[in-house]
Design an enzyme around this catalytic site. Sequence first.
Site, mmCIF file in Angstrom:
data_model
loop_
_atom_site.group_PDB
_atom_site.id
_atom_site.type_symbol
_atom_site.label_atom_id
_atom_site.label_comp_id
_atom_site.label_asym_id
_atom_site.label_seq_id
_atom_site.Cartn_x
_atom_site.Cartn_y
_atom_site.Cartn_z
ATOM 1 N N ARG A 20 18.621 11.110 -4.916
ATOM 2 C CA ARG A 20 17.470 10.485 -5.559
ATOM 3 C C ARG A 20 17.009 9.316 -4.691
ATOM 4 N NH1 ARG A 20 18.573 5.426 -7.468
ATOM 5 N NH2 ARG A 20 20.584 4.933 -8.428
ATOM 6 N N ASP B 92 21.868 -5.973 -2.223
ATOM 7 C CA ASP B 92 21.036 -5.036 -2.984
ATOM 8 C C ASP B 92 19.566 -5.271 -2.624
ATOM 9 O OD1 ASP B 92 19.959 -3.347 -5.017
ATOM 10 O OD2 ASP B 92 21.653 -3.745 -6.324
ATOM 11 N N GLU C 99 25.142 8.522 -8.046
ATOM 12 C CA GLU C 99 26.435 7.845 -8.155
ATOM 13 C C GLU C 99 27.341 8.500 -9.191
ATOM 14 O OE1 GLU C 99 25.366 3.228 -7.375
ATOM 15 O OE2 GLU C 99 24.207 4.251 -8.917
ATOM 16 N N GLU D 265 15.583 -3.021 -11.858
ATOM 17 C CA GLU D 265 15.382 -2.997 -10.403
ATOM 18 C C GLU D 265 13.895 -3.157 -10.069
ATOM 19 O OE1 GLU D 265 16.393 -2.940 -7.415
ATOM 20 O OE2 GLU D 265 18.506 -2.393 -7.360
ATOM 21 N N ASN E 99 18.478 0.421 0.288
ATOM 22 C CA ASN E 99 18.196 -0.653 -0.647
ATOM 23 C C ASN E 99 17.115 -1.606 -0.151
ATOM 24 O OD1 ASN E 99 18.713 -1.606 -3.264
ATOM 25 N ND2 ASN E 99 20.883 -1.178 -2.997
ATOM 26 N N ASN F 65 15.985 5.404 -4.090
ATOM 27 C CA ASN F 65 16.457 4.136 -4.610
ATOM 28 C C ASN F 65 15.345 3.114 -4.410
ATOM 29 O OD1 ASN F 65 18.483 2.704 -6.019
ATOM 30 N ND2 ASN F 65 19.150 1.725 -4.131
#
Length: 306
Positions: free
Chosen positions: A108, A211, A128, A18, A161, A110
């Site tokens: 948390r 995303d 998740e 990511e 996101n 992202n």
Amino acid sequence: MSSIKIESIVRESSRCGESPVWEEKSNSLLFVDIPSKKICRWDSLTKKVQEVTVVCVFEITDSAVSSVAIRQSGGYVATVGTRFCALNWEDQSLSDLGAVDKDKKNNRFNDGKVDPAGRYFAGTMAEEIAPAVLERHQGSLYALFPNGTVKKYFDNVDISNGLDWSMDHKIFYYIDSLSYSVDAFDYDLQTGKIANRRSVYKLEKEEHIPDGMCIDTEGKLWVACYNGGRVIRLDPETGKRIQTVLLPVEKTTSCCFGGKDYSELYVTSARDGLEPDKLSRQPEAGRIFKITGLGVKGIAPYAFAG
């Protein structure tokens, strides 16, 4: 139109790669592997990857590292667990710059990105149970300002996101993944205030989950589609998709422009959550891809000013 070429550049697969960020001064691509708690740097000249495992350097947390950005004063900033942190790459030391969601033990950070004024924006989500399966509406969007204050913008977020800013800095683009929408806000660069939220693009069924995201110099948005195996190019003014680039992996997670003239699109991907039969058909799942020949360019990332 030159022909588009897609190649994987890092042989090691991330569990969930990511937050790709191009660092011009080191000719490198920064990225994170969220569940492995790693911040990585791929050198485009030597083709080697260096990495820092965050759990080793930060005693007070055992949390995922979800985004990384460049810091003007040197080193990097990152989101670790529910903390904004500073990372000294040389000695691998991490320092705390501010914590959020203290009342939500299961949350948390992202995705995160720095705005044109040097503020570090990042949002949260619940941990998740499986990829994209989680307790809904637990996240919020925050920004760490250069003076050290942390501002909360809004809550009720599912999976905070992709984010970026228009070329004139007057619009802030944002994705809450499970809304299947790319949204826009009016943006005041001086104050960091946002207003007038609206959707500029709703994803089609085959595009799956929006995303990470980045912008090109023509003001068009590039969105990585998780479970969709593609990045799509959108015109936020017309709400139309202009282009689709298919990748050889299903779980495409984020993208950024880089290379010496910012004409290369780097795309991260994940392998976590893939069944064994799918993994065997996608040997490159979790790798980082470089796409050339798109005929467009991006811009250099902004650096945190604190």
